[in-house]
Design a protein around this motif. Structure first.
Motif, PDB file in Angstrom:
ATOM      1  N   ASP A 139       9.920  20.660  46.153  1.00 26.52           N
ATOM      2  CA  ASP A 139       9.845  19.519  45.242  1.00 26.52           C
ATOM      3  C   ASP A 139      10.563  19.833  43.931  1.00 26.52           C
ATOM      4  O   ASP A 139      10.047  20.575  43.105  1.00 26.52           O
ATOM      5  N   GLU A 140      11.728  19.277  43.773  1.00 24.79           N
ATOM      6  CA  GLU A 140      12.548  19.449  42.576  1.00 24.79           C
ATOM      7  C   GLU A 140      12.667  20.902  42.116  1.00 24.79           C
ATOM      8  O   GLU A 140      12.298  21.240  40.998  1.00 24.79           O
ATOM      9  N   GLU A 174       5.735  20.389  43.054  1.00 29.30           N
ATOM     10  CA  GLU A 174       6.204  19.941  41.749  1.00 29.30           C
ATOM     11  C   GLU A 174       5.499  20.765  40.666  1.00 29.30           C
ATOM     12  O   GLU A 174       4.301  20.994  40.732  1.00 29.30           O
ATOM     13  N   SER A 209       7.009  13.137  45.511  1.00 31.29           N
ATOM     14  CA  SER A 209       6.035  14.229  45.495  1.00 31.29           C
ATOM     15  C   SER A 209       4.827  13.879  46.345  1.00 31.29           C
ATOM     16  O   SER A 209       4.286  14.723  47.067  1.00 31.29           O
TER      17      SER A 209
HETATM   18 MG    MG Z   1       7.708  14.162  41.821  1.00 31.96          MG
END
Ligand code: MG
Ligand code: ATP
Lengths: 304, 243
Positions: free
Chosen positions: B160-161, B83, B41
């Motif tokens: 991010d994810e 994130e 991140s």
């Molecule tokens: Mg992260």
């Protein structure tokens, strides 16, 4: 009844002025989470600029009131906004990211500096201004008491209503208003979406100062006197109004201003004028005991 | 398109990136996997200038963007789905999308076209357009976050994810959409814990550990690598049956 009506009119007028100043406190608090202690002084500077501009126009022989008023508003708003911008640049921006106490202290320093600066420049004595708008409507005449709504009160109330409408639309609909709300809710994310956060914060100070300048022009015309200390007094009241309404809430600031104005007017009319401030602050204490986040404020516990 | 050389980043005294080298070519999907706290991140945020890298170069389209303020970096054509989604909770879905357009062409016609694309991609957002962001479900928030990032028509999309915390069906949909976005011409850098899905979708992949890139290769090669399998796939994140 007639007496009551008269106090109502006076209270609403006063409340409009407090509300306009309170908006500046609450906007800045919303976006940087900080009380701008120099805001009262910015308002006081607005009032001084108004007196100076009115006097200068009088000397220049401008007697057409709407023109004079327009020029004074323009001059006061422009210069006061510049002061608001400077306060942010000097007292806040260098301390962004510093511990919370640091900007608080620098704002108090800024406030003391501006008071003394005006006192040095303009002298400590009150500055008088001949009435700009005279006369008014007689709404009611009964029991040897007449209820008056002066033209200046009309102007203050109408101008405040219009300003608040424009201002509310600006916050709700324009890109700038959206950017301000975005910075308030998540500054990092706003930057990730291309918002220039520093510029948005500067503009928030500028808008707050412009509203305070209008309040300054109104007060000058209403009372006909200003001195370097009015910023402290009105600032404290407007700050109280902002907290009462719920700091960070724009409608709250207006409501708080209105309530403080009304309490002051009625308390001085029916009880004692010396203790009107006690009344205003007592209401604040009472409200905060039962609603710690203010009348229209949002409770702090919110999951983002 | 994007090239990082020797990028370091700090949070106060903590060094989160310790010399990252990485490249993303135009039109690619590049996956970045790594354990918790590896600095993934931080890497995406550093590309966007928050935090500002303490050393190293970040070239975007040949120009060094390291040290520029965040808003200037993203206005050059980089968007991020950060994130935790970071939806503005007290703004409506529509307003969140409008905020997304701030970095790009902000004319009414561009905005209307952007909204149309967003609603075509995620029809559920059209139904919820007046609902406040904070009241959306997790999956809806993720869709909104992606749609918002696309509003400015970025050339490089950082994710991010995006699959974190979503139901398998929604995960599948999100990965499908990422593929579509890429085929429509957007370059993608994708950070994921869901290594299986990410590496299958990506052209190339990197593995990060303790603030450094420790491995790189094609998506297929990394998927077949025994170390990668041991660390990121067989430890519980097995390919779901039938995927
Ligand atoms: Mg992260
Ligand atoms: N704002 C911050 N302040 C201080 N340290 C931070 C901050 N953000 C991250 N870190 C530290 O930097 C390191 C890298 O964090 P980062 O969030 O980049 O990891 P990650 O690879 O994204 O992990 P995850 O997979 O859990 O999301 C961690 O050790 C973390 O504790």
């Amino acid at each position: 009844m007639e007496y009551f009506l008269q106090q109502l009119i006076n209270g609403v007028t006063l409340g409009a002025i407090y509300g306009l100043i309170a908006l500046g406190y609450t906007m800045v608090y919303g976006i940087i989470g900080m009380i701008n202690f120099a805001h009262g002084e910015v308002y006081m500077i607005g009032a001084f600029i108004a007196v100076t501009a009115f006097t200068a126009l009088g000397v220049a022989g401008v007697t057409f009131v709407p023109l004079a008023l327009a020029v004074v508003l323009l001059v006061a708003v422009t210069f006061t906004a510049a002061y608001g911008w400077t306060v942010e640049r000097v007292a806040y921006r260098p301390l962004r990211g510093a511990p919370r106490l640091a900007p608080l202290i620098s704002a108090i320093g800024m406030s003391i500096f501006l008071q003394n600066y005006v006192q040095l420049l303009q002298g400590a004595r009150v500055k008088p201004l001949a009435p700009v708008i005279r006369g008014g409507f007689e709404l009611l005449h009964a029991n040897q008491f007449s209820v008056q709504l002066s033209y200046i009160q009309c102007f203050i109330i109408l101008a405040t209503v219009v300003l608040i409408a424009v201002f509310t639309l600006m916050i709700a609909r324009t890109p700038l208003g959206r950017a301000q709300r975005a910075c308030e809710q998540d500054r990092t994310m706003a930057a990730l979406l291309g918002v220039d956060v520093d510029r948005t914060i500067s503009l928030t100070f500028v808008i707050g100062a412009a509203l305070a300048a209008v309040a300054g022009v109104m007060v000058t015309m209403y009372y006909g006197v200003v001195d370097f200390f009015i910023g402290f007094q009105a600032g404290l009241k407007a700050f109280t109004a902002a907290v009462l309404g719920g700091i960070g809430s724009l409608p709250g600031a207006m409501l708080g201003g209105l309530l403080i104005g009304l309490v002051e007017a009625f308390y001085s009319a029916y009880f004692s004028i010396e203790y009107k401030d006690v009344a205003a602050f007592s209401i604040l204490v009472l409200v905060l005991v039962f609603r710690p986040s203010g009348l229209l404020g949002r409770p702090e516990v919110e999951k983002v | 398109m994007l090239a990082l050389t020797g990028v370091h980043a700090h949070y106060g005294p903590i060094e989160a990136l310790r010399g990252v080298d990485l490249e993303v070519a135009h039109g690619e999907i590049v996956a970045m996997i790594g354990a918790n706290g590896a600095g993934k991140s931080t890497l995406l945020m550093t590309i966007c200038g928050a935090p500002v890298p303490s050393a190293g170069r970040i070239l975007f389209d040949g120009a060094d963007i390291a040290g520029l303020p965040t808003f200037e970096i993203v206005r050059r054509g980089i968007a991020q789905v950060p994130e935790g989604r970071r939806i503005f909770p007290r703004m409506t879905v529509l307003e969140n999308l409008q905020m997304g357009a701030a970095a790009g062409d902000a004319t009414p016609s561009a905005l209307a076209a952007g909204l149309e694309r967003a609603f075509a991609l995620f029809p559920v957002l059209a139904e919820r357009r007046t609902q406040r962001g904070g009241t959306l479900s997790g999956g809806e928030q993720q869709m909104l976050s992606i749609a918002r990032a696309l509003m400015a028509r970025p050339r490089l999309l950082l994710l991010d994810e995006p699959s974190l915390g979503l139901a398998p069906m929604v995960v599948k949909q999100i990965f499908q959409v990422i593929g579509e976005i890429n085929r429509a011409g957007t370059t993608v850098l994708l950070v994921e814990q869901n290594a299986y899905h990410a590496l299958r979708l990506a052209h190339r992949g990197y593995v990060m550990a303790q603030g450094r890139v420790v491995m790189s290769g094609s998506g297929a090669a990394l998927l077949a690598d025994p170390d990668v399998r041991a660390a990121y796939l067989e430890g519980g994140a097995k390919p779901p049956p039938g995927a």
